[in-house]
Design a protein around this motif. Structure first.
Motif, PDB file in Angstrom:
ATOM      1  N   GLU A   1      33.983  32.235  28.351  1.00  8.07           N
ATOM      2  CA  GLU A   1      34.734  33.472  28.159  1.00  8.07           C
ATOM      3  C   GLU A   1      33.818  34.688  28.308  1.00  8.07           C
ATOM      4  O   GLU A   1      34.191  35.691  28.906  1.00  8.07           O
ATOM      5  CB  GLU A   1      35.406  33.475  26.793  1.00  8.07           C
ATOM      6  N   TYR A   2      32.603  34.586  27.769  1.00  9.26           N
ATOM      7  CA  TYR A   2      31.650  35.689  27.875  1.00  9.26           C
ATOM      8  C   TYR A   2      31.282  35.940  29.344  1.00  9.26           C
ATOM      9  O   TYR A   2      31.276  37.084  29.799  1.00  9.26           O
ATOM     10  CB  TYR A   2      30.388  35.379  27.071  1.00  9.26           C
ATOM     11  N   VAL A   3      31.009  34.879  30.071  1.00  4.37           N
ATOM     12  CA  VAL A   3      30.653  35.011  31.486  1.00  4.37           C
ATOM     13  C   VAL A   3      31.820  35.608  32.267  1.00  4.37           C
ATOM     14  O   VAL A   3      31.632  36.484  33.131  1.00  4.37           O
ATOM     15  CB  VAL A   3      30.207  33.656  32.072  1.00  4.37           C
ATOM     16  N   GLN A   4      33.040  35.176  31.953  1.00  5.89           N
ATOM     17  CA  GLN A   4      34.222  35.711  32.634  1.00  5.89           C
ATOM     18  C   GLN A   4      34.378  37.211  32.360  1.00  5.89           C
ATOM     19  O   GLN A   4      34.662  37.989  33.266  1.00  5.89           O
ATOM     20  CB  GLN A   4      35.475  34.951  32.181  1.00  5.89           C
ATOM     21  N   ARG A   5      34.196  37.632  31.108  1.00  8.84           N
ATOM     22  CA  ARG A   5      34.290  39.065  30.771  1.00  8.84           C
ATOM     23  C   ARG A   5      33.230  39.873  31.513  1.00  8.84           C
ATOM     24  O   ARG A   5      33.509  40.958  32.016  1.00  8.84           O
ATOM     25  CB  ARG A   5      34.141  39.271  29.264  1.00  8.84           C
ATOM     26  N   GLN A   6      32.019  39.350  31.585  1.00 10.48           N
ATOM     27  CA  GLN A   6      30.945  40.043  32.288  1.00 10.48           C
ATOM     28  C   GLN A   6      31.252  40.167  33.776  1.00 10.48           C
ATOM     29  O   GLN A   6      31.035  41.205  34.392  1.00 10.48           O
ATOM     30  CB  GLN A   6      29.599  39.327  32.080  1.00 10.48           C
ATOM     31  N   ALA A   7      31.795  39.095  34.366  1.00 10.63           N
ATOM     32  CA  ALA A   7      32.143  39.116  35.792  1.00 10.63           C
ATOM     33  C   ALA A   7      33.241  40.134  36.055  1.00 10.63           C
ATOM     34  O   ALA A   7      33.208  40.856  37.058  1.00 10.63           O
ATOM     35  CB  ALA A   7      32.574  37.730  36.250  1.00 10.63           C
TER      36      ALA A   7
ATOM     37  N   GLN B   1      33.845  42.850  34.284  1.00  8.68           N
ATOM     38  CA  GLN B   1      33.255  44.178  34.141  1.00  8.68           C
ATOM     39  C   GLN B   1      32.507  44.587  35.390  1.00  8.68           C
ATOM     40  O   GLN B   1      32.637  45.706  35.872  1.00  8.68           O
ATOM     41  CB  GLN B   1      32.290  44.224  32.950  1.00  8.68           C
ATOM     42  N   VAL B   2      31.726  43.679  35.936  1.00  5.92           N
ATOM     43  CA  VAL B   2      30.955  43.978  37.144  1.00  5.92           C
ATOM     44  C   VAL B   2      31.887  44.218  38.313  1.00  5.92           C
ATOM     45  O   VAL B   2      31.728  45.170  39.076  1.00  5.92           O
ATOM     46  CB  VAL B   2      29.950  42.843  37.454  1.00  5.92           C
ATOM     47  N   ALA B   3      32.907  43.380  38.459  1.00  8.75           N
ATOM     48  CA  ALA B   3      33.857  43.536  39.560  1.00  8.75           C
ATOM     49  C   ALA B   3      34.673  44.806  39.401  1.00  8.75           C
ATOM     50  O   ALA B   3      34.981  45.486  40.376  1.00  8.75           O
ATOM     51  CB  ALA B   3      34.781  42.325  39.643  1.00  8.75           C
ATOM     52  N   GLY B   4      35.001  45.178  38.183  1.00  7.16           N
ATOM     53  CA  GLY B   4      35.808  46.369  37.928  1.00  7.16           C
ATOM     54  C   GLY B   4      35.046  47.656  38.075  1.00  7.16           C
ATOM     55  O   GLY B   4      35.625  48.703  38.352  1.00  7.16           O
ATOM     56  N   SER B   5      33.723  47.620  37.917  1.00 10.14           N
ATOM     57  CA  SER B   5      32.943  48.862  37.995  1.00 10.14           C
ATOM     58  C   SER B   5      32.723  49.311  39.419  1.00 10.14           C
ATOM     59  O   SER B   5      32.361  50.445  39.658  1.00 10.14           O
ATOM     60  CB  SER B   5      31.585  48.679  37.301  1.00 10.14           C
ATOM     61  N   GLY B   6      32.964  48.476  40.416  1.00  7.98           N
ATOM     62  CA  GLY B   6      32.811  48.878  41.825  1.00  7.98           C
ATOM     63  C   GLY B   6      31.361  49.087  42.165  1.00  7.98           C
ATOM     64  O   GLY B   6      30.471  48.619  41.498  1.00  7.98           O
TER      65      GLY B   6
END
Length: 146
Positions: free
Chosen positions: A35-41, A43-48
């Motif tokens: 779940e932590y890795v998914q949230r981090q991914a 965030q990175v994908a959403g920040s552009g």
């Protein structure tokens, strides 16, 4: 004492993660890590990536979000801008080189993003091209007149 199935290091029976390799030791720990890795991914994908022509959270689109025409425009601006700066740097002792350097910098797409913060919105493409033309004409005129 138990041993880690991944690295075979000795760990406490109640440990959720291995102190040596960080591998989760229980199903709950593995699920928590996923779940932590998914949230981090996300965030990175959403920040552009920090493009500079309108559409992202800061008012600027990522290069992938731009149309083919916009991408071509931005790439052309980079080529013309950096090309002008390089040519101007070869002429640095001449007085006309400095307006040419300013012209090359003025047309670079990141300059639009940098001017957006103090001005409240980014300058239009036409304004940037106008600045480029003014500085380039002044630089060329100074090169030929002096």
């Amino acid at each position: 004492m138990a041993s880690c199935p991944r690295c075979e290091a000795s760990i406490d029976d109640e440990a959720r993660y291995c102190a040596q390799c960080g591998a989760p030791q229980t199903e709950d720990a593995a699920q928590e890590l996923d779940e932590y890795v998914q949230r981090q991914a996300e965030q990175v994908a959403g920040s552009g990536g920090g493009g500079s022509d309108g559409g992202g959270p800061d008012g600027f689109a990522d290069m992938a979000d731009l149309s083919d025409r916009e991408q071509l425009w931005r790439r052309g601006c980079y080529v013309v801008g950096y090309g002008t700066v390089v040519v101007a740097l070869t002429l640095v002792p001449a007085v006309g080189a400095f307006p040419l350097i300013l012209a090359g910098i003025a047309i670079l797409p990141p300059i639009r993003r940098l001017t957006a913060e103090p001005l409240g919105s980014s300058l239009k493409r036409e304004v940037m091209v106008g600045l480029y033309a003014v500085f380039a004409l002044i630089g060329v005129a100074l090169l030929f007149l002096l």
